[in-house]
Design a protein around this motif. Sequence first.
Motif, PDB file in Angstrom:
ATOM      1  N   LEU A  40      41.934  75.890 -11.527  1.00 33.84           N
ATOM      2  CA  LEU A  40      41.742  74.473 -11.203  1.00 33.84           C
ATOM      3  C   LEU A  40      43.058  73.819 -10.792  1.00 33.84           C
ATOM      4  N   PHE A  41      44.120  74.133 -11.515  1.00 35.05           N
ATOM      5  CA  PHE A  41      45.437  73.578 -11.196  1.00 35.05           C
ATOM      6  C   PHE A  41      45.871  73.990  -9.790  1.00 35.05           C
ATOM      7  N   ILE A  42      45.731  75.269  -9.483  1.00 35.51           N
ATOM      8  CA  ILE A  42      46.126  75.763  -8.157  1.00 35.51           C
ATOM      9  C   ILE A  42      45.283  75.088  -7.075  1.00 35.51           C
ATOM     10  N   GLY A  43      43.991  74.976  -7.336  1.00 32.93           N
ATOM     11  CA  GLY A  43      43.112  74.311  -6.376  1.00 32.93           C
ATOM     12  C   GLY A  43      43.530  72.876  -6.119  1.00 32.93           C
ATOM     13  N   ARG A  44      43.856  72.154  -7.186  1.00 35.16           N
ATOM     14  CA  ARG A  44      44.306  70.760  -7.032  1.00 35.16           C
ATOM     15  C   ARG A  44      45.606  70.691  -6.245  1.00 35.16           C
ATOM     16  N   GLU A  45      46.537  71.593  -6.566  1.00 35.47           N
ATOM     17  CA  GLU A  45      47.828  71.597  -5.876  1.00 35.47           C
ATOM     18  C   GLU A  45      47.671  71.907  -4.386  1.00 35.47           C
ATOM     19  N   LEU A  46      46.678  72.719  -4.062  1.00 35.62           N
ATOM     20  CA  LEU A  46      46.432  73.073  -2.663  1.00 35.62           C
ATOM     21  C   LEU A  46      45.526  72.065  -1.961  1.00 35.62           C
ATOM     22  N   GLY A  47      45.072  71.078  -2.720  1.00 37.54           N
ATOM     23  CA  GLY A  47      44.205  70.056  -2.142  1.00 37.54           C
ATOM     24  C   GLY A  47      42.791  70.538  -1.893  1.00 37.54           C
ATOM     25  N   LEU A  48      42.339  71.489  -2.671  1.00 37.01           N
ATOM     26  CA  LEU A  48      40.979  72.026  -2.505  1.00 37.01           C
ATOM     27  C   LEU A  48      39.984  71.302  -3.388  1.00 37.01           C
TER      28      LEU A  48
END
Length: 71
Positions: free
Chosen positions: A63-71
């Motif tokens: 979830l963190f990676i997704g948020r950081e990538l704007g997904l």
Amino acid sequence: MPNIIANKKVVEEFIQRKATPSNLAKYTLEVIRNPSKYKEIKENLKKIKERLKPYHSLENTALFIGRELGL
């Protein structure tokens, strides 16, 4: 990180200047050629995984990676 979580040396850490292709290759071959060492590392990593399960670490990281990538 595994060593910190386990509070003991589970795997060799390759930080900054120690993270060379040669050092990584040497360690990898050492583990591959030593079945008991491989088994010990695998068992310790499994314990770490089980220890982190209640915290939903994999899901939270995704979830963190997704948020950081704007997904």
